[in-house]
Design a protein around this motif. Structure first.
Motif, PDB file in Angstrom:
ATOM      1  N   ALA A 119       0.839  -1.204   0.000  1.00  0.00           N
ATOM      2  CA  ALA A 119       0.000   0.000   0.000  1.00  0.00           C
ATOM      3  C   ALA A 119       0.872   1.251   0.000  1.00  0.00           C
ATOM      4  CB  ALA A 119      -0.937   0.006   1.204  1.00  0.00           C
ATOM      5  N   HIS A 120       1.921   1.242   0.818  1.00  0.00           N
ATOM      6  CA  HIS A 120       2.828   2.390   0.894  1.00  0.00           C
ATOM      7  C   HIS A 120       3.445   2.687  -0.467  1.00  0.00           C
ATOM      8  CE1 HIS A 120       6.757   4.328   1.660  1.00  0.00           C
ATOM      9  NE2 HIS A 120       6.046   5.025   2.552  1.00  0.00           N
ATOM     10  N   LYS A 121       3.924   1.652  -1.131  1.00  0.00           N
ATOM     11  CA  LYS A 121       4.551   1.819  -2.438  1.00  0.00           C
ATOM     12  C   LYS A 121       3.558   2.359  -3.470  1.00  0.00           C
ATOM     13  CE  LYS A 121       6.562  -1.788  -4.564  1.00  0.00           C
ATOM     14  NZ  LYS A 121       7.513  -2.887  -4.774  1.00  0.00           N
ATOM     15  N   LYS A 122       2.360   1.824  -3.473  1.00  0.00           N
ATOM     16  CA  LYS A 122       1.342   2.282  -4.424  1.00  0.00           C
ATOM     17  C   LYS A 122       0.991   3.748  -4.175  1.00  0.00           C
ATOM     18  CE  LYS A 122      -0.998  -2.139  -5.178  1.00  0.00           C
ATOM     19  NZ  LYS A 122      -2.261  -2.862  -4.897  1.00  0.00           N
ATOM     20  N   ILE A 123       0.701   4.077  -2.926  1.00  0.00           N
ATOM     21  CA  ILE A 123       0.279   5.433  -2.577  1.00  0.00           C
ATOM     22  C   ILE A 123       1.411   6.430  -2.811  1.00  0.00           C
ATOM     23  CG2 ILE A 123      -0.405   6.925  -0.642  1.00  0.00           C
ATOM     24  CD1 ILE A 123      -1.865   4.322   0.447  1.00  0.00           C
ATOM     25  N   SER A 124       2.618   6.047  -2.466  1.00  0.00           N
ATOM     26  CA  SER A 124       3.759   6.953  -2.556  1.00  0.00           C
ATOM     27  C   SER A 124       4.252   7.194  -3.980  1.00  0.00           C
ATOM     28  CB  SER A 124       4.926   6.420  -1.727  1.00  0.00           C
ATOM     29  OG  SER A 124       4.561   6.363  -0.375  1.00  0.00           O
ATOM     30  N   ARG A 125       4.094   6.208  -4.884  1.00  0.00           N
ATOM     31  CA  ARG A 125       4.621   6.419  -6.228  1.00  0.00           C
ATOM     32  C   ARG A 125       3.986   5.592  -7.333  1.00  0.00           C
ATOM     33  NH1 ARG A 125       8.432   4.206  -3.217  1.00  0.00           N
ATOM     34  NH2 ARG A 125       9.065   2.093  -3.619  1.00  0.00           N
ATOM     35  N   GLU A 126       3.664   4.341  -7.076  1.00  0.00           N
ATOM     36  CA  GLU A 126       3.247   3.463  -8.170  1.00  0.00           C
ATOM     37  C   GLU A 126       1.926   3.880  -8.818  1.00  0.00           C
ATOM     38  OE1 GLU A 126       5.325   1.313  -9.492  1.00  0.00           O
ATOM     39  OE2 GLU A 126       6.773   1.793  -7.916  1.00  0.00           O
ATOM     40  N   ASN A 127       0.964   4.340  -8.038  1.00  0.00           N
ATOM     41  CA  ASN A 127      -0.310   4.772  -8.619  1.00  0.00           C
ATOM     42  C   ASN A 127      -0.100   5.950  -9.564  1.00  0.00           C
ATOM     43  OD1 ASN A 127      -1.652   2.806  -7.159  1.00  0.00           O
ATOM     44  ND2 ASN A 127      -2.301   4.207  -5.547  1.00  0.00           N
ATOM     45  N   ALA A 128       0.710   6.915  -9.127  1.00  0.00           N
ATOM     46  CA  ALA A 128       0.976   8.085  -9.980  1.00  0.00           C
ATOM     47  C   ALA A 128       1.735   7.666 -11.237  1.00  0.00           C
ATOM     48  CB  ALA A 128       1.759   9.133  -9.202  1.00  0.00           C
ATOM     49  N   LYS A 129       2.754   6.833 -11.069  1.00  0.00           N
ATOM     50  CA  LYS A 129       3.506   6.371 -12.241  1.00  0.00           C
ATOM     51  C   LYS A 129       2.597   5.677 -13.245  1.00  0.00           C
ATOM     52  CE  LYS A 129       7.406   4.224 -11.602  1.00  0.00           C
ATOM     53  NZ  LYS A 129       8.448   3.356 -11.042  1.00  0.00           N
ATOM     54  N   SER A 130       1.725   4.841 -12.756  1.00  0.00           N
ATOM     55  CA  SER A 130       0.803   4.117 -13.625  1.00  0.00           C
ATOM     56  C   SER A 130      -0.111   5.077 -14.402  1.00  0.00           C
ATOM     57  CB  SER A 130      -0.026   3.156 -12.782  1.00  0.00           C
ATOM     58  OG  SER A 130      -1.007   2.543 -13.568  1.00  0.00           O
ATOM     59  N   ASN A 131      -0.670   6.045 -13.700  1.00  0.00           N
ATOM     60  CA  ASN A 131      -1.573   6.992 -14.344  1.00  0.00           C
ATOM     61  C   ASN A 131      -0.863   7.910 -15.328  1.00  0.00           C
ATOM     62  OD1 ASN A 131      -4.407   6.810 -13.749  1.00  0.00           O
ATOM     63  ND2 ASN A 131      -3.786   6.974 -11.621  1.00  0.00           N
ATOM     64  N   LEU A 132       0.404   8.159 -15.084  1.00  0.00           N
ATOM     65  CA  LEU A 132       1.167   9.029 -15.985  1.00  0.00           C
ATOM     66  C   LEU A 132       1.866   8.245 -17.087  1.00  0.00           C
ATOM     67  CD1 LEU A 132       2.694  11.421 -13.300  1.00  0.00           C
ATOM     68  CD2 LEU A 132       0.850  11.930 -14.915  1.00  0.00           C
ATOM     69  N   GLY A 133       1.743   6.921 -17.038  1.00  0.00           N
ATOM     70  CA  GLY A 133       2.388   6.092 -18.049  1.00  0.00           C
ATOM     71  C   GLY A 133       3.895   6.010 -17.900  1.00  0.00           C
ATOM     72  N   ILE A 134       4.394   6.165 -16.665  1.00  0.00           N
ATOM     73  CA  ILE A 134       5.832   6.094 -16.391  1.00  0.00           C
ATOM     74  C   ILE A 134       6.173   4.683 -15.947  1.00  0.00           C
ATOM     75  CG2 ILE A 134       7.689   6.959 -14.920  1.00  0.00           C
ATOM     76  CD1 ILE A 134       6.040   9.555 -14.645  1.00  0.00           C
ATOM     77  N   ARG A 135       7.218   4.159 -16.462  1.00  0.00           N
ATOM     78  CA  ARG A 135       7.645   2.795 -16.062  1.00  0.00           C
ATOM     79  C   ARG A 135       8.733   2.842 -15.039  1.00  0.00           C
ATOM     80  NH1 ARG A 135       5.492  -1.317 -19.248  1.00  0.00           N
ATOM     81  NH2 ARG A 135       4.373  -0.437 -20.959  1.00  0.00           N
TER      82      ARG A 135
END
Length: 135
Positions: A119-135
């Motif tokens: 959850a920490h990883k998703k909230i802190s960066r992975e969700n934003a990366k996914s929505n912005l199309g960043i790998r």
């Protein structure tokens, strides 16, 4: 409801005040305090609409999540795929502001096992990366 593929991001005092059922006209545009007696409209809408996302970037997001830590941890876990950490103020003069402590609070919650590292990883960066199309 009409546009289920459209991602809607909730933000600011009126959105986050609705995390608990103790919202009034007087506190809806501010920062309600204290334990959350019962889930509010925000929780209901997050469950009903999978395209509703939550932005923690302002003091209102920080307040909503930390005013009742146990409730906040549960909220973060349940909606971890649709919550985003950020800050809308990054000026040096704001360094001592309490809402800028959300990053530390999230780190401590993960380190102590109050929220999962996933959850920490998703909230802190992975969700934003996914929505912005960043790998």
């Amino acid at each position: 409801k009409k546009y289920p593929e459209l991602k809607i991001f909730g933000h600011s005092q009126p959105f986050w005040a609705e995390i608990g059922n103790d919202t009034t006209e007087e506190n809806r545009n501010s920062y309600p305090t204290g334990k959350i007696p019962k889930e509010g409209r925000l929780v209901e809408l997050m469950r009903k609409y999978p395209n509703l996302h939550a932005d923690l970037s302002a003091g209102s997001g920080h307040n909503a999540i930390t005013r009742d830590p146990e409730f906040g941890y549960d909220f973060l876990e349940e909606f971890q795929d649709r919550i985003y950490f950020g800050t809308d103020i990054c000026a040096p003069e704001n360094e001592g502001e309490p809402f800028l402590g959300l990053s530390r609070w999230l780190d401590e919650a993960a380190e102590s096992g109050k929220i999962s590292s996933e959850a920490h990883k998703k909230i802190s960066r992975e969700n934003a990366k996914s929505n912005l199309g960043i790998r």
